[in-house]
Design an enzyme around this catalytic site. Structure first.
Site, PDB file in Angstrom:
ATOM      1  N   ASP A  91     -13.929 -28.810  35.956  1.00  0.00           N
ATOM      2  CA  ASP A  91     -14.340 -27.431  36.133  1.00  0.00           C
ATOM      3  C   ASP A  91     -15.511 -27.105  35.221  1.00  0.00           C
ATOM      4  O   ASP A  91     -15.349 -27.047  34.013  1.00  0.00           O
ATOM      5  CB  ASP A  91     -13.145 -26.544  35.797  1.00  0.00           C
ATOM      6  CG  ASP A  91     -13.338 -25.123  36.245  1.00  0.00           C
ATOM      7  OD1 ASP A  91     -14.497 -24.697  36.368  1.00  0.00           O
ATOM      8  OD2 ASP A  91     -12.337 -24.434  36.464  1.00  0.00           O
ATOM      9  N   ASP A 304     -22.192 -22.300  40.605  1.00  0.00           N
ATOM     10  CA  ASP A 304     -20.822 -22.793  40.516  1.00  0.00           C
ATOM     11  C   ASP A 304     -20.639 -24.012  41.402  1.00  0.00           C
ATOM     12  O   ASP A 304     -20.394 -23.899  42.597  1.00  0.00           O
ATOM     13  CB  ASP A 304     -19.886 -21.674  40.949  1.00  0.00           C
ATOM     14  CG  ASP A 304     -18.416 -22.040  40.799  1.00  0.00           C
ATOM     15  OD1 ASP A 304     -18.126 -23.231  40.602  1.00  0.00           O
ATOM     16  OD2 ASP A 304     -17.573 -21.147  40.876  1.00  0.00           O
TER      17      ASP A 304
END
Length: 480
Positions: A91, A304
């Site tokens: 992540d 992202d």
């Protein structure tokens, strides 16, 4: 809470094989597989829940690609003595690496796919030890800076992360050996070990389907920051996600070729946030009015790589859809699993416009129709743009989140040394050149695509994850 620390950008899910004295190598696999109909809802759930002597690092990308399967990856990391493998999300929007702890009573024992979870047992590892409040790492870790951990107390260094979907993880930091694959030449590796601090979770695992999360955000407790503080690597990494066949390139280190233009990262942010100056659809600029007087005409935008789609504030979303369908005033749309879908015969690249995002320093991010339009079934397409207003707090309604429908087929460079991010359109099935400053060598870092058969053979827990396309649990948004 401040959304500046909220996006777990994540799920580049990889097999970590990295080293502290050479290049680092990761193998990355897609988490989902299946047809468009079974995957669209899972994609939406994934995104809504969820971000000295310097060495170069290579990460091997792989998996199965379709237009509805972007950047859904998992990794295997090896910790402890004797070594134990753990499957974790990677992540880029969160900071803490954590796995479930052996003593965690509330942590699930199996994933929803029937895969046994691994739990870290400090007592079973001869190289493991607790991280205390006296250590520099504890004082530097943003999640552990609290009054319950005073220096000199000798207490365990604790951490806590909450997520917008209601999940959370909390526990304490430990330190142990990690097994890394050191790159000794072009596509050549050898195994070595390094010491890394990570979280041992004592609360319910919010991922529900893997053993933990590997954070690659901008804070001090990430693996990247730990290796950087010890003089092992520069805080620079890049990825090139192959939107044509799957797989691609992932590396840590300074990219020498191709050259990539950069735009500044917003300061004091946990995620990779930049200022968007304008959006252009088919040659027409949109009005980017904002509720924030401090930003003027700019829009706060999160890059992202863990999100599959792209999320736009309501008024921007409506403008983009209006402009992109100008040539088709009679287009009949319907809602399918939260997506706007329509029937279309012909080439979408000929029938719909390119969407260009313009950033500071004249950096442009082009998104072609075959990237933002997904084949649902037959000649039915669904639009990858999503309305973010219903997802975010009202005071964050101006935020734009750009995921892999925007980033695919581009080399993206995250440069924390200079606090910039940049990209260029690139053939992600080729190779890039990365400098290993420990030796002065520049290595070719190639593209990887791990086919289904080797994955099933070599990584048995992965098989169940790959078969569970429609049940994917999403990227988590961290609230620190």
């Amino acid at each position: 809470m401040d959304f500046g620390k909220t996006w777990l950008v994540s799920l580049i899910l990889v097999e970590l094989v990295c080293c502290v004295v050479g290049h680092f190598v990761f193998e990355v696999h897609h988490k989902f597989d299946g047809d468009g109909g079974s995957v669209l809802g899972a994609m939406r759930d994934h995104d809504s829940h969820r971000h000295g002597r310097n060495l170069a690092i290579e990460l091997q990308l792989g998996g199965h690609y379709s237009p509805a399967l972007h950047s859904l990856y998992f990794t295997n990391i090896t910790i402890g003595t004797p070594p134990v493998d753990y499957h974790v999300h990677v992540d880029t929007g969160s900071n803490t690496l954590w796995v479930n702890c052996h003593d965690c009573e509330s942590c699930p024992k199996k994933s929803k796919f029937g895969v046994e979870f691994k739990r870290y047992d400090l007592a079973a590892s001869s190289t493991g030890k607790n991280v205390t409040c006296d250590e520099d790492f504890c004082r530097a870790a943003s999640s552990s800076s609290n009054n319950n951990c005073p220096a000199g107390s000798g207490r365990q260094c604790e951490y806590s992360v909450a997520y917008v979907d209601g999940g959370k993880t909390a526990g304490y930091f430990v330190r142990d050996n990690f097994r890394f694959n050191q790159m000794t030449g072009n596509l050549q590796t050898s195994t070595t070990n390094g010491s890394i601090a990570f979280g041992c979770s004592m609360s319910e695992d919010p991922t529900k389907d893997v053993d933990g999360i590997l954070g690659l955000g901008r804070a001090n407790e990430t693996i990247l920051s730990q290796l950087s503080s010890s003089g092992k690597v520069k805080r620079v990494f890049s990825h090139c996600l192959d939107g044509n066949r799957g797989g691609g390139i992932f590396a840590i280190g300074e990219v020498m070729d191709p050259k990539v233009n950069r735009t500044p990262l917003a300061p004091n942010e946990a995620h990779y946030s930049v200022n968007l100056k304008s959006i252009e659809v088919g040659g027409q600029l949109l009005n980017l009015s904002t509720n924030s007087s401090e930003m003027g005409s700019s829009r706060r935008t999160i890059i992202d790589s863990g999100a599959s789609l792209a999320y736009l504030p309501s008024e921007v979303y409506q403008h983009v859809l209006e402009k992109m369908t100008t040539k088709h005033p009679d287009l009949q749309t319907r809602i399918e699993q939260g997506f706007t879908c329509f029937q279309y015969n012909g080439s979408v690249d000929d029938g719909f416009p390119i969407v260009n995002f313009h950033f500071e320093n004249s950096l442009v991010l082009p998104v072609r129709p075959n990237s933002y339009l997904f084949i649902f079934k037959g000649n039915e397409y669904c639009i990858g743009w999503q309305n973010s207003t219903s997802m975010l707090p009202s005071d964050e309604s101006d935020i734009i989140l750009l995921g892999d429908i925007v980033l695919a087929n581009k080399l993206v460079v995250y440069d924390l040394e200079n606090q910039t991010i940049g990209w260029t359109e690139y053939n992600c099935s080729s190779s890039i050149k990365v400098r290993d400053e420990a030796t002065g060598n520049v290595y070719d870092v190639g593209s990887h695509l791990i086919s289904a058969a080797p994955i099933f053979t070599l990584f048995k827990p992965t098989l169940l994850l790959l078969l569970a396309a429609a049940l994917q649990i999403g990227c988590k948004t961290a609230l620190y």
